[in-house]
Design an enzyme around this catalytic site. Structure first.
Site, PDB file in Angstrom:
ATOM      1  CE  LYS A  45       2.197  -3.950  12.609  1.00 37.92           C
ATOM      2  NZ  LYS A  45       0.801  -3.651  12.013  1.00 37.92           N
ATOM      3  N   GLY A 101      -1.349 -13.943  10.739  1.00 39.65           N
ATOM      4  CA  GLY A 101      -2.096 -15.049  10.279  1.00 39.65           C
ATOM      5  C   GLY A 101      -3.284 -15.373  11.210  1.00 39.65           C
ATOM      6  CB  CYS A 141       5.850   0.481   7.010  1.00 36.69           C
ATOM      7  SG  CYS A 141       5.273   0.481   5.301  1.00 36.69           S
ATOM      8  CB  ILE A 188      -0.890   0.137   1.178  1.00 33.25           C
ATOM      9  CG1 ILE A 188      -1.761  -1.338   1.382  1.00 33.25           C
ATOM     10  CG2 ILE A 188      -1.866   1.218   1.349  1.00 33.25           C
ATOM     11  CD1 ILE A 188      -2.735  -1.537   0.023  1.00 33.25           C
TER      12      ILE A 188
HETATM   13  C1  SIN Z   1       1.382  -0.088   3.843  1.00 35.28           C
HETATM   14  O1  SIN Z   1       0.527   0.697   4.057  1.00 35.28           O
HETATM   15  O2  SIN Z   1       2.228  -0.324   3.122  1.00 35.28           O
HETATM   16  C2  SIN Z   1       1.448  -1.158   4.940  1.00 35.28           C
HETATM   17  C3  SIN Z   1       1.964  -0.649   6.294  1.00 35.28           C
HETATM   18  C4  SIN Z   1       2.825  -1.742   7.117  1.00 35.28           C
HETATM   19  O3  SIN Z   1       3.053  -2.831   6.630  1.00 35.28           O
HETATM   20  O4  SIN Z   1       3.313  -1.313   8.151  1.00 35.28           O
END
Ligand code: SIN
Length: 303
Positions: free
Chosen positions: A165, A244, A131, A72
């Site tokens: 995270k 998952g 990310c 994304i």
């Molecule tokens: C994304 O927006 O590319 C995913 C975000 C993530 O994996 O932290």
């Protein structure tokens, strides 16, 4: 007797240990007609950045055997739009709200934390330092030193519960978790997605516009579970497990391996009611096993 599902993450008390993962649940409102949002322990909103981001070129999602790749690229409207447009709805629900923040620099993480610190409806920050989809690299959790730096800088600027995270794309995730703990994180959440790719054999081109993406879904569950267990053994702060989880049996595996709470991610795309079904399943399991509270269950793995 009704089992007590409450858990504490930092100073934040959740009515149950089930959260919905960032990036799979919008900012909550998108799911309001599909399930009772008030039943969920916490909603983790899609990562926000200081300024709006358009995200990566399409295609940005591809299905894989037992999983999904996404690239994304942190598409979002920026922190000011989030506060103006999303917080009013979030004020109408009774679940905890955890806002995921992402940035290219320590300074920008700090600015986000400062901006959100006065917003009462925000119960906690999940610092997305993992990310895999943004050029220039946002994976501050690839190294203990950079993970420490971001978490510590945010910790100094906010009174809210801070969750780091973590990326699974590392040699030893427990070392990174320990760095986040030393930096003042109230909890760590893991795992974000594993970097992967898919190739179209007819065009001989990558399927994803960004070439690589992050793999999630049942395909990663056993690896994520192993990482949660390793981190649980290393740190004293709560571990939030994800990767998952499709049903309550999956969630229970993570909790028994040491997760104080779990995040439901990819499952939301297949079954929007997954989070509520997981809560009901955990409660049923506890009732049947005469387990009174979550403390009896978290990390009770017999080895
Ligand atoms: C994304 O927006 O590319 C995913 C975000 C993530 O994996 O932290």
């Amino acid at each position: 007797m009704k089992p007590d599902l409450k858990v504490k993450i930092g100073r934040l008390e959740l009515k149950n240990p089930v959260m919905v993962a960032s990036g799979t649940f919008g900012s909550g409102e998108e799911y309001k007609d599909l399930l009772d949002l008030n039943k969920i322990g916490a909603i983790v909103t899609k990562s926000i950045t200081l300024k709006a981001r358009k995200g990566n070129p399409p295609p940005r999602i591809v299905e894989t055997p037992s999983g999904m790749l996404n690239s994304i690229g942190l598409q979002n409207d920026g922190v000011e739009a989030f506060i103006k447009e999303k917080i009013p709805f979030l004020k109408t629900i009774r679940s905890a709200v955890i806002v995921s923040i992402a940035a290219h620099s320590v300074n920008d993480y700090v600015k986000l934390a400062e901006r959100l610190d006065d917003i009462k409806r925000v119960d906690a920050l999940e610092i997305n330092i993992s990310c895999p989809n943004v050029k220039g690299g946002l994976e501050f959790s690839r190294e203990p030193v950079s993970a420490f730096e971001v978490v510590n800088a945010v910790r100094r600027k906010t009174k809210k519960t801070v969750i780091a995270k973590l990326s699974p794309n590392v040699t030893d995730i427990a070392t990174i978790a320990a760095a986040a703990e030393d930096a003042g994180a109230d909890a760590v959440s893991l795992v974000n997605t594993f970097t992967g790719m898919a190739v179209d054999i007819d065009t001989k081109r990558p399927v994803l516009g960004n070439i690589v993406g992050g793999l999630s879904g049942p395909a990663i569950k056993p690896i994520a579970l192993r990482m949660v267990w390793e981190v649980f053994k290393k740190v004293r702060i709560p571990v939030i497990g994800m990767g998952g989880i499709m049903d309550s049996d999956d969630a229970l595996e993570f909790i028994i391996a040491g997760a104080s709470a779990v995040e439901i991610g990819t499952a939301n795309f297949v079954n929007p009611k997954a989070a509520v079904e997981v809560i009901d399943g955990i409660e049923r399991y506890m009732r049947q096993g005469r387990i009174k509270n979550m403390k009896e269950l978290i990390g009770c793995l017999k080895v």
